[in-house]
Scaffold this motif. Structure first.
Motif, PDB file in Angstrom:
ATOM      1  N   SER A  49      11.103  -2.520   1.161  1.00 43.24           N
ATOM      2  CA  SER A  49       9.789  -1.796   1.788  1.00 43.24           C
ATOM      3  C   SER A  49       9.737  -2.636   2.729  1.00 43.24           C
ATOM      4  O   SER A  49       9.125  -4.532   3.306  1.00 43.24           O
ATOM      5  CB  SER A  49       8.531  -2.244   0.764  1.00 43.24           C
ATOM      6  N   THR A  50       8.937  -2.222   3.716  1.00 45.60           N
ATOM      7  CA  THR A  50       8.485  -2.935   5.698  1.00 45.60           C
ATOM      8  C   THR A  50       7.181  -2.923   5.034  1.00 45.60           C
ATOM      9  O   THR A  50       5.990  -3.515   5.133  1.00 45.60           O
ATOM     10  CB  THR A  50       9.477  -2.391   6.179  1.00 45.60           C
ATOM     11  N   THR A  52       4.561  -0.775   3.828  1.00 39.76           N
ATOM     12  CA  THR A  52       4.062  -0.694   2.405  1.00 39.76           C
ATOM     13  C   THR A  52       3.894  -2.019   2.169  1.00 39.76           C
ATOM     14  O   THR A  52       2.198  -2.374   2.002  1.00 39.76           O
ATOM     15  CB  THR A  52       5.052   0.787   1.237  1.00 39.76           C
ATOM     16  N   ARG A 101       5.748  -1.358  -6.358  1.00 40.53           N
ATOM     17  CA  ARG A 101       6.773  -0.405  -6.392  1.00 40.53           C
ATOM     18  C   ARG A 101       7.941  -0.894  -7.372  1.00 40.53           C
ATOM     19  O   ARG A 101       8.371  -2.064  -7.040  1.00 40.53           O
ATOM     20  CB  ARG A 101       7.230  -0.514  -4.833  1.00 40.53           C
ATOM     21  N   HIS A 129       4.189   8.893  -3.878  1.00 35.61           N
ATOM     22  CA  HIS A 129       3.489   7.905  -2.861  1.00 35.61           C
ATOM     23  C   HIS A 129       1.921   7.807  -2.435  1.00 35.61           C
ATOM     24  O   HIS A 129       2.394   8.378  -1.454  1.00 35.61           O
ATOM     25  CB  HIS A 129       4.992   7.653  -2.117  1.00 35.61           C
ATOM     26  N   PRO A 262       7.311   9.374   7.962  1.00 35.72           N
ATOM     27  CA  PRO A 262       6.539   8.065   6.885  1.00 35.72           C
ATOM     28  C   PRO A 262       7.480   6.846   7.330  1.00 35.72           C
ATOM     29  O   PRO A 262       6.929   5.797   7.104  1.00 35.72           O
ATOM     30  CB  PRO A 262       6.963   8.278   5.442  1.00 35.72           C
TER      31      PRO A 262
END
Ligand code: CP
Length: 315
Positions: A49-50, A52, A101, A129, A262
């Motif tokens: 993830s970046t 979130t 996550r 999400h 997103p």
């Protein structure tokens, strides 16, 4: 315990409160700095993830709290075989709030059963999400001015895109929205989401052509083909690069259509589109910080209306 596994864990009135609070925070974030001094957030990211992960961390740090956690489970005792249950039990003893996550659907729900502090679902496999959806609702409210009476096109991997599933589940709660689901046959929206649309009396159609659909849309929500959810490279390659939004297709769109995504993107939006005033996906990522600041504040005091948020500490 107040967990956020699905946005449906909250009442629509609470979403509206969160959306309003996030909007207020976006105007003057510094008014909210320092509110959660002494609190610790643990971010447990079993998948990359970046946005979130970093926006949760930024939100907590801006609120004056601190952050621990891992972004690569192979650097934790997960690599030695520790179960999700044990990791969650331990980490919820170290932190005041967990953000998780994980590649398995239902993992955040399972974590909430083992945790001794609130758990936030930051994405469970191809399922949901909810904090991306909260971000999307804040973005729509701020940039489109309303959450009702919109024709929303969702394009790409509607089968595996958890952001799409969460967003549709949320948007059915607002009146007058219509959905155009743009995908290949293989990547159609799951039947349980179609059932939710039907049960809520929401008009929707499923089409293949982005070019033909774009002209009627108020919002176009592009998505990435979720490579990590395919069983083989060949299967992925058959679906990849079918949809690309470029300047030529945009010529057919309304002048006030908003383009959301997103992120991350691969090739489904051409770089040239970034400078089009209709493109709001980078703003959308920025709203993610304010949406998460609002959510964290609310989870630490579930009944807190925006106007009752305590004044920042002084001295
Ligand atoms: N939108 C989103 O979930 O992005 P990341 O995978 O970078 O967190």
């Amino acid at each position: 315990l107040p967990h956020l596994i699905d946005l449906d864990d909250l009442q629509v009135a609470q979403w509206e409160k969160l959306i309003m609070l996030a909007g207020e925070i976006s105007k003057k974030p510094s008014d909210y700095f320092g509110r959660l001094s002494g609190k610790i957030m643990a971010t447990l990211f079993y998948e990359p993830s970046t946005r979130t992960q970093m926006s949760f961390q930024t939100a907590m740090l801006r609120l004056g709290g601190e952050v621990i956690g891992f972004d690569n489970p192979q650097n934790s005792s997960v690599a030695k075989g520790e179960s999700l249950k044990d990791t969650v039990k331990i980490m919820s003893g170290y932190a005041d709030i967990l953000v998780i996550r994980h590649p398995y659907e239902g993992s955040a729900k399972a974590a909430s059963l083992y945790a001794s502090c609130p758990v936030i679902n930051a994405g469970d496999g191809g399922h949901l999400h909810p904090t991306q959806t909260l971000t999307d609702l804040v973005t729509l409210k701020q940039e489109k001015g309303r959450l009702t009476n919109l024709t929303i096109g969702l394009c790409g991997d509607l089968k595996n895109g958890r952001t799409v599933h969460s967003l549709l589940k949320a948007m059915v709660k607002f009146k007058g929205n219509r959905f155009v689901l743009i995908s290949t046959e293989e990547l159609r929206i799951p039947s349980y989401i179609r059932d939710i649309l039907q049960a809520n009396g929401c008009p929707f159609e499923e089409v293949f052509s982005l070019e033909e659909a774009i002209g009627e849309l108020d919002v176009l929500y592009m998505t990435r083909i979720q490579k990590e959810r395919f069983s083989s490279e060949e299967e992925y390659k058959r679906q990849n690069s079918i949809y690309t939004l470029d300047e030529k297709k945009l010529e057919r769109a309304k002048l006030d259509m908003k383009i959301m995504h997103p992120l991350p993107r691969v090739d489904e939006i051409a770089d040239a589109v970034d400078t089009d005033p209709r493109a709001i996906y980078f703003k959308q990522a920025a709203y993610g910080i304010y949406a998460r600041m609002a959510l964290i504040l609310m989870l630490f005091d579930g009944s807190l209306p925006a106007t009752a948020i305590p004044k920042p500490r002084t001295g």
